[in-house]
Every structure is written in structure tokens, then in C-alpha cells.
Design a protein around this motif. Structure first.
Motif, PDB file in Angstrom:
ATOM      1  N   GLU A   1       0.733  -1.230   0.177  1.00  0.00           N
ATOM      2  CA  GLU A   1      -0.046  -0.081   0.113  1.00  0.00           C
ATOM      3  C   GLU A   1       0.737   1.369  -0.095  1.00  0.00           C
ATOM      4  O   GLU A   1       0.544   2.210  -0.682  1.00  0.00           O
ATOM      5  CB  GLU A   1      -0.904   0.161   1.110  1.00  0.00           C
ATOM      6  CG  GLU A   1      -2.163  -0.877   1.072  1.00  0.00           C
ATOM      7  CD  GLU A   1      -2.985  -0.945   2.458  1.00  0.00           C
ATOM      8  OE1 GLU A   1      -2.587  -0.121   3.157  1.00  0.00           O
ATOM      9  OE2 GLU A   1      -4.050  -1.753   2.413  1.00  0.00           O
ATOM     10  N   ARG A   2       2.233   0.991   0.809  1.00  0.00           N
ATOM     11  CA  ARG A   2       2.867   2.391   0.868  1.00  0.00           C
ATOM     12  C   ARG A   2       3.472   2.407  -0.756  1.00  0.00           C
ATOM     13  O   ARG A   2       3.603   3.706  -1.073  1.00  0.00           O
ATOM     14  CB  ARG A   2       3.895   2.108   1.766  1.00  0.00           C
ATOM     15  CG  ARG A   2       4.590   3.314   2.058  1.00  0.00           C
ATOM     16  CD  ARG A   2       5.895   3.228   2.972  1.00  0.00           C
ATOM     17  NE  ARG A   2       6.562   4.397   3.463  1.00  0.00           N
ATOM     18  CZ  ARG A   2       7.275   5.128   2.554  1.00  0.00           C
ATOM     19  NH1 ARG A   2       7.573   4.447   1.520  1.00  0.00           N
ATOM     20  NH2 ARG A   2       7.827   6.124   3.095  1.00  0.00           N
TER      21      ARG A   2
ATOM     22  N   GLY B   1      -3.288   3.134   3.773  1.00  0.00           N
ATOM     23  CA  GLY B   1      -3.502   2.279   5.097  1.00  0.00           C
ATOM     24  C   GLY B   1      -4.990   2.459   5.736  1.00  0.00           C
ATOM     25  O   GLY B   1      -5.862   3.028   4.981  1.00  0.00           O
TER      26      GLY B   1
ATOM     27  N   GLY C   1      -1.490   6.415   7.069  1.00  0.00           N
ATOM     28  CA  GLY C   1      -0.435   6.713   6.499  1.00  0.00           C
ATOM     29  C   GLY C   1      -0.379   7.698   5.454  1.00  0.00           C
ATOM     30  O   GLY C   1      -1.281   8.188   4.794  1.00  0.00           O
ATOM     31  N   GLN C   2       0.760   8.390   5.434  1.00  0.00           N
ATOM     32  CA  GLN C   2       1.010   9.500   4.440  1.00  0.00           C
ATOM     33  C   GLN C   2       2.370   9.666   3.702  1.00  0.00           C
ATOM     34  O   GLN C   2       3.429   9.485   4.260  1.00  0.00           O
ATOM     35  CB  GLN C   2       0.756  10.952   5.031  1.00  0.00           C
ATOM     36  CG  GLN C   2       0.694  12.033   4.082  1.00  0.00           C
ATOM     37  CD  GLN C   2      -0.252  13.197   4.246  1.00  0.00           C
ATOM     38  OE1 GLN C   2      -0.941  13.080   5.542  1.00  0.00           O
ATOM     39  NE2 GLN C   2      -0.256  14.225   3.638  1.00  0.00           N
ATOM     40  N   VAL C   3       2.494   9.781   2.476  1.00  0.00           N
ATOM     41  CA  VAL C   3       3.490   9.874   1.483  1.00  0.00           C
ATOM     42  C   VAL C   3       3.524  11.301   0.986  1.00  0.00           C
ATOM     43  O   VAL C   3       2.496  11.532   0.431  1.00  0.00           O
ATOM     44  CB  VAL C   3       3.536   8.871   0.590  1.00  0.00           C
ATOM     45  CG1 VAL C   3       4.723   9.077  -0.558  1.00  0.00           C
ATOM     46  CG2 VAL C   3       3.663   7.496   1.061  1.00  0.00           C
TER      47      VAL C   3
END
Length: 145
Positions: free
Chosen positions: A44-45, A124, A129-131
Motif C-alpha cells: 500500500e505504501r 493504510g 499513513g501519508q507519503v
């Protein structure tokens, strides 16, 4: 053989071994489940990173040229295709000398305007979660007389 003298020792030891093997099997099943979850989170990331890069490329392609050169305030661009948001922020430098110029400009006819583009993608469970990808762009403009 006399069956009355049997005490059941073999049965007792076999039940102990069966109990130990059951505990080991349950522990392996739990470990396998956690490994699958971790692999899913990693994928997922990576997927969020690819989406962020795709949205950044899309913003650069659609904003190239005069659009990038004329940005004076922050702009937020939401991309429903990638489920990503991008922010275009003009740098406060104004018109500056270009960092990468193939031709000299002795009369100061060409300068550059800088824009910072940050792209954020969530991933997520519950998007916890963060990119973020941050890049800077210089756009050449004519400024001399």
C-alpha cells in the motif's frame, strides 16, 4: 501380556507431544497472518508513492508554461483519479537568475520564477499513513526590456 498392569504412560506422553505441536502450529499461523499484514502495508505504501508520482507528473504536464509562470498564490489541486492532492506554492524570491541555463543572457532578458509543488497521498487503514513528495520547478520568463 496382562492388560491390567498397563498404566497409560504412552498415552500421557503422546498427549503432551500433541499439545506442544498444537501450540507451535497456532504460533506459526499467527506469525504468518502478521507477515501477510506487513506485506500488505508495504505494498500500500509503494502504491501510494506511485500515485503521488503520477499526480505530480500530471500537475507538471497540465501546468507547464504560462500557468506555472503566472502563479501568484497557493493553489491546491485535488486529483480524484489518484486520490491525491497537490499544492503549488510560488517561491517568494520573485524573478531570479536561472540555475540551469544553456545560453548566457548578458542583457538580463531571461529570468526564472520558482514554484514548489508538494504532493500528498494517504494510505493504510483510515488513511493514517501519508507519503509526501516535494519538488521545485523553475520556469523561464522574459523580464528585460
Amino acid at each position: 501380556m496382562n492388560m491390567k498392569k498397563q498404566k497409560g504412560v504412552v498415552l500421557f506422553f503422546s498427549l503432551i507431544i500433541l499439545l506442544i505441536m498444537t501450540i507451535i502450529g497456532v504460533a506459526l499461523a499467527i506469525n504468518s497472518n502478521q507477515s501477510i499484514r506487513m506485506a500488505g502495508a508495504g505494498s500500500e505504501r509503494v502504491e501510494a508513492m506511485v500515485e503521488a508520482h503520477g499526480a505530480l507528473d500530471k500537475v507538471l504536464a497540465t501546468s507547464a508554461g504560462t500557468t506555472l509562470a503566472n502563479i501568484v498564490t497557493s493553489q491546491i489541486i485535488a486529483d480524484d483519479t489518484f486520490n491525491v492532492s497537490s499544492t503549488l506554492e510560488p517561491m517568494s524570491d520573485g524573478d531570479v537568475a536561472c540555475q540551469r541555463s544553456s545560453a548566457a543572457s548578458g542583457a538580463n532578458l531571461i529570468s526564472c520564477r520558482r514554484v514548489e509543488i508538494s504532493t500528498d497521498a494517504s494510505f493504510g487503514r483510515n488513511d493514517m499513513g501519508q507519503v509526501s513528495i516535494v519538488t521545485g520547478v523553475e520556469q523561464e520568463v522574459l523580464t528585460g526590456s
